[in-house]
Enzyme design. Structure first.
Site, PDB file in Angstrom:
ATOM      1  N   ASP A  93      -9.036  17.075  19.797  1.00  0.00           N
ATOM      2  CA  ASP A  93      -7.989  17.453  20.727  1.00  0.00           C
ATOM      3  C   ASP A  93      -8.635  18.229  21.870  1.00  0.00           C
ATOM      4  O   ASP A  93      -9.747  18.749  21.742  1.00  0.00           O
ATOM      5  CB  ASP A  93      -6.926  18.310  20.019  1.00  0.00           C
ATOM      6  CG  ASP A  93      -5.613  18.330  20.803  1.00  0.00           C
ATOM      7  OD1 ASP A  93      -4.700  19.061  20.413  1.00  0.00           O
ATOM      8  OD2 ASP A  93      -5.528  17.614  21.828  1.00  0.00           O
ATOM      9  N   ASP A 267      -1.416  12.825  12.945  1.00  0.00           N
ATOM     10  CA  ASP A 267      -2.222  13.885  12.332  1.00  0.00           C
ATOM     11  C   ASP A 267      -1.276  14.988  11.899  1.00  0.00           C
ATOM     12  O   ASP A 267      -0.224  15.189  12.536  1.00  0.00           O
ATOM     13  CB  ASP A 267      -3.216  14.461  13.346  1.00  0.00           C
ATOM     14  CG  ASP A 267      -2.532  15.520  14.221  1.00  0.00           C
ATOM     15  OD1 ASP A 267      -2.024  15.147  15.293  1.00  0.00           O
ATOM     16  OD2 ASP A 267      -2.448  16.687  13.799  1.00  0.00           O
ATOM     17  N   CYS A 305      -0.303   8.514  -9.826  1.00  0.00           N
ATOM     18  CA  CYS A 305      -1.343   8.822  -8.844  1.00  0.00           C
ATOM     19  C   CYS A 305      -2.723   8.748  -9.488  1.00  0.00           C
ATOM     20  O   CYS A 305      -2.916   9.204 -10.619  1.00  0.00           O
ATOM     21  CB  CYS A 305      -1.110  10.224  -8.259  1.00  0.00           C
ATOM     22  SG  CYS A 305      -2.309  10.662  -6.991  1.00  0.00           S
ATOM     23  N   CYS A 307      -5.521  10.114  -8.180  1.00  0.00           N
ATOM     24  CA  CYS A 307      -6.434  11.119  -7.614  1.00  0.00           C
ATOM     25  C   CYS A 307      -7.017  11.972  -8.738  1.00  0.00           C
ATOM     26  O   CYS A 307      -6.482  12.015  -9.858  1.00  0.00           O
ATOM     27  CB  CYS A 307      -5.688  11.986  -6.596  1.00  0.00           C
ATOM     28  SG  CYS A 307      -4.864  13.414  -7.297  1.00  0.00           S
ATOM     29  N   CYS A 310      -4.516  14.294 -10.595  1.00  0.00           N
ATOM     30  CA  CYS A 310      -3.540  13.638 -11.466  1.00  0.00           C
ATOM     31  C   CYS A 310      -4.203  12.926 -12.632  1.00  0.00           C
ATOM     32  O   CYS A 310      -3.597  12.763 -13.692  1.00  0.00           O
ATOM     33  CB  CYS A 310      -2.701  12.648 -10.656  1.00  0.00           C
ATOM     34  SG  CYS A 310      -1.719  13.459  -9.408  1.00  0.00           S
ATOM     35  N   HIS A 336      -5.108  15.932  -3.820  1.00  0.00           N
ATOM     36  CA  HIS A 336      -3.943  15.115  -4.194  1.00  0.00           C
ATOM     37  C   HIS A 336      -3.093  14.789  -2.967  1.00  0.00           C
ATOM     38  O   HIS A 336      -2.690  13.659  -2.724  1.00  0.00           O
ATOM     39  CB  HIS A 336      -3.068  15.833  -5.229  1.00  0.00           C
ATOM     40  CG  HIS A 336      -1.721  15.190  -5.345  1.00  0.00           C
ATOM     41  ND1 HIS A 336      -1.504  14.041  -6.076  1.00  0.00           N
ATOM     42  CD2 HIS A 336      -0.540  15.477  -4.737  1.00  0.00           C
ATOM     43  CE1 HIS A 336      -0.238  13.657  -5.942  1.00  0.00           C
ATOM     44  NE2 HIS A 336       0.371  14.503  -5.127  1.00  0.00           N
TER      45      HIS A 336
HETATM   46  C1  LIG Z   1       2.106  20.318  14.923  1.00  0.00           C
HETATM   47  N1  LIG Z   1       2.786  19.804  16.071  1.00  0.00           N
HETATM   48  C2  LIG Z   1       2.074  19.431  17.152  1.00  0.00           C
HETATM   49  N2  LIG Z   1       0.717  19.474  17.235  1.00  0.00           N
HETATM   50  C3  LIG Z   1       0.425  19.069  18.500  1.00  0.00           C
HETATM   51  C4  LIG Z   1      -0.817  18.974  19.148  1.00  0.00           C
HETATM   52  C5  LIG Z   1      -2.075  19.335  18.381  1.00  0.00           C
HETATM   53  C6  LIG Z   1      -2.525  18.210  17.465  1.00  0.00           C
HETATM   54  C7  LIG Z   1      -3.793  18.633  16.758  1.00  0.00           C
HETATM   55  C8  LIG Z   1      -5.020  18.076  17.112  1.00  0.00           C
HETATM   56  C9  LIG Z   1      -6.201  18.508  16.481  1.00  0.00           C
HETATM   57  C10 LIG Z   1      -6.142  19.506  15.513  1.00  0.00           C
HETATM   58  C11 LIG Z   1      -7.395  19.977  14.843  1.00  0.00           C
HETATM   59  F1  LIG Z   1      -7.198  21.187  14.313  1.00  0.00           F
HETATM   60  F2  LIG Z   1      -7.789  19.135  13.933  1.00  0.00           F
HETATM   61  F3  LIG Z   1      -8.356  20.071  15.712  1.00  0.00           F
HETATM   62  C12 LIG Z   1      -4.947  20.078  15.171  1.00  0.00           C
HETATM   63  C13 LIG Z   1      -3.758  19.636  15.799  1.00  0.00           C
HETATM   64  C14 LIG Z   1      -0.836  18.585  20.510  1.00  0.00           C
HETATM   65  N3  LIG Z   1      -2.036  18.492  21.195  1.00  0.00           N
HETATM   66  C15 LIG Z   1      -2.022  18.186  22.534  1.00  0.00           C
HETATM   67  N4  LIG Z   1      -3.192  18.125  23.222  1.00  0.00           N
HETATM   68  N5  LIG Z   1      -0.880  17.927  23.228  1.00  0.00           N
HETATM   69  C16 LIG Z   1       0.326  17.960  22.603  1.00  0.00           C
HETATM   70  O1  LIG Z   1       1.376  17.743  23.283  1.00  0.00           O
HETATM   71  C17 LIG Z   1       0.382  18.305  21.192  1.00  0.00           C
HETATM   72  C18 LIG Z   1       1.618  18.368  20.518  1.00  0.00           C
HETATM   73  C19 LIG Z   1       1.627  18.770  19.176  1.00  0.00           C
HETATM   74  N6  LIG Z   1       2.647  19.002  18.309  1.00  0.00           N
HETATM   75 ZN   LIG Z   2      -2.590  12.875  -7.392  1.00  0.00          ZN
END
Ligand SMILES: CNc1nc2c(CCc3ccc(C(F)(F)F)cc3)c3[nH]c(N)nc(=O)c3cc2[nH]1
Ligand SMILES: [Zn+2]
Length: 373
Positions: A93, A267, A305, A307, A310, A336
Site C-alpha cells: 500500500d 485484503d 477443516c 489445518c 483442527c 486456522h
Molecule cells: C480496513 N479498511 C480499509 N483499509 C483500507 C486501506 C488499507 C489497506 C491495507 C493495505 C496494506 C496493509 C498492510 F498492513 F499489509 F500493509 C494494510 C491495509 C486503504 N488503502 C489506501 N491506499 N486507500 C484506501 O482508500 C484504503 C481504504 C481502506 N479501508
Molecule cells: Zn482449521
C-alpha cells in the site's frame, strides 16, 4: 524482469469473475485473499506457513517499513522479498491511509503529507513521488498509487475535494512510477458513497491508465449495506480486463458479497488479528475460544477443516493455551483463520468456474449460524 504482469479471465458467473494474474514471481489466482504482512511479517506465521494456507500474494506497507527499518535499508539488504523470505508476489500500500490512521501531527497539502512517526516521533514526509520511490526500493510487484482516504464522517463536498486531490496524486504517481516491466501500478478509486463522485474518479483513473484498479475509501465504518450499495455500480465503472482490488475487506460475508459484485482481490487484517484475540472463523460461523464452554470440548474447531489446529488439537486445548497466554494460541488460531479464508476463496473460484456461484452463496449463508458455535 522482462515478463509483464498480465490478467487472464477464465470464467464469469453473473458479475463475478475468476482468473489469474501472472507475474514474474508467480501466479495469483483470483478472486484472491491477500494476507496482511504489515511490517514485513504476517504476524504469528512463518512465510512457508502462509504459503501452506494457499496464499499466492501478501501485503506489505510503505508507512510501516519507511519508519522501520526504512526502505533504503531493505533495498541494501536485497529488497523486501529477500528480507522477509517470501519470494512470491507482494503488493504494497502507498502509505497515505496508514498515515491518516496511525501517525500524529499530520499536515496535509497539495504536495503530500508530513507527519510524526507513531514509533519515535521523528518527522517524515510522504508525496506521490516519495511513495513510488519507497515501493520501488522495497521491490514490491504491485504498487499502489498515493491517495487520500477521507475519514468519516465527511460531507459530500469534503469527499469530492479529497477525491479530486487523490486523482491529481494518481497522475503524479503514474508519472513517477514510469515504465517498469514486471511491476504493476494500481490506481485507487475514491468518492465515498456518492455515485457521481465514484464515476468522476473512475473516469479520471481510466484516462490516466493503470495495470489494475482498487476501490478505496470503503470499509471505513460505512457498514456493509452502504459498502455493497457502492459495489453495486463502482466495479462496473472500471475496465473489465484489469484486476479490481477492494481495499480492507473483510469478514467472510463481506468477501462473498464483494466477489458477487465483480471484485477480484481483497485484503483484511481480520483473520490474523482476530486469531490473536481467540476468534476463530469457520464455515458455520465464529468460535470464541476464550468462552468457558470450550474448556472440556474434545472436538476440533471445525471437524471439516484440514489445518494443523483442527487436525491435531481440541477446543479444550486451544481454550487452555489462550487462557494461559501461550504463543502457540495465536499461531494456531491465525493459521486456522488464514486457512479458512483461503479455502473460502478456493470455493468461490471453483463455483464461478462451474457457473454455480448462486448455489455456493446460498449454502454459505445457510451454514452460518448466528453467534458463537
Ligand atoms: C480496513 N479498511 C480499509 N483499509 C483500507 C486501506 C488499507 C489497506 C491495507 C493495505 C496494506 C496493509 C498492510 F498492513 F499489509 F500493509 C494494510 C491495509 C486503504 N488503502 C489506501 N491506499 N486507500 C484506501 O482508500 C484504503 C481504504 C481502506 N479501508
Ligand atoms: Zn482449521
Amino acid at each position: 524482469m522482462s515478463q509483464r504482469i498480465t490478467f487472464t479471465l477464465a470464467a464469469t458467473d453473473g458479475r463475478a469473475r475468476t482468473g489469474t494474474i501472472s507475474t514474474p514471481r508467480g501466479e495469483i489466482r483470483t478472486p484472491a485473499f491477500m494476507p496482511v504482512g504489515t511490517a514485513g511479517t504476517v504476524k504469528a506465521m512463518l512465510p512457508e506457513s502462509v504459503r501452506a494456507t494457499g496464499a499466492d500474494i501478501l501485503l506489505g506497507n510503505t508507512y510501516h517499513l519507511m519508519l522501520r527499518p526504512t526502505a533504503e535499508r531493505i533495498a541494501r539488504l536485497g529488497g523486501l522479498h529477500r528480507f522477509m523470505n517470501w519470494e512470491r508476489p507482494i503488493l504494497t500500500d502507498s502509505g497515505g491511509f496508514q498515515v491518516m490512521s496511525l501517525a500524529s501531527l499530520r499536515k496535509m497539502s497539495e504536495e503530500g503529507v508530513t507527519f510524526s512517526s507513531h514509533i519515535d516521533g521523528s518527522k517524515h514526509k510522504l508525496t506521490p513521488e516519495r511513495s513510488m520511490e519507497i515501493q520501488r526500493l522495497l521491490g514490491s510487484d504491485i504498487v499502489m498509487a498515493f491517495d487520500e482516504c477521507p475519514a468519516l464522517p465527511a460531507t459530500e463536498a469534503e469527499v469530492a475535494a479529497s477525491m479530486r486531490l487523490s486523482m491529481r496524486w494518481a497522475q503524479r504517481s503514474r508519472d513517477a512510477f514510469g515504465d517498469r516491466p514486471g511491476h504493476a501500478l494500481f490506481g485507487i478509486m475514491q468518492g465515498g458513497v456518492t455515485k457521481d463522485l465514484r464515476a468522476e474518479s473512475a473516469e479520471a483513473l481510466n484516462a490516466i491508465g493503470f495495470d489494475g484498479y482498487a476501490v478505496g475509501g470503503l470499509a471505513v465504518g460505512e457498514g456493509q449495506e452502504a459498502m455493497f450499495g457502492v459495489l453495486d455500480y463502482a466495479p462496473g465503472f472500471l475496465p473489465e480486463d484489469r484486476p479490481r482490488y477492494l481495499m480492507g475487506v473483510g469478514k467472510p460475508d463481506d468477501i462473498v458479497g464483494a466477489v458477487e459484485r465483480g471484485i477480484d482481490m481483497m485484503d483484511c487484517v481480520l483473520p490474523s488479528r482476530s486469531g490473536r484475540t481467540g476468534q476463530a472463523w469457520t464455515r458455520r460461523g465464529q468460535v470464541n475460544i476464550k468462552n468457558a464452554r470450550h474448556m472440556d470440548d474434545p472436538r476440533p474447531l471445525d471437524e471439516h477443516c484440514s489445518c494443523p489446529a483442527c487436525r491435531s488439537y481440541s477446543r479444550a486445548y486451544l481454550h487452555h493455551v489462550f487462557r494461559a497466554g501461550e504463543m502457540i494460541s495465536g499461531m494456531l488460531l491465525t493459521w486456522h483463520n488464514l486457512h479458512y479464508f483461503q479455502e473460502l476463496m478456493q470455493g468461490l473460484r471453483e463455483a464461478i468456474a462451474a457457473g454455480r456461484l448462486a448455489e455456493f452463496v446460498r449454502d454459505f449463508h445457510a451454514l452460518r449460524a448466528e453467534g458463537d458455535i
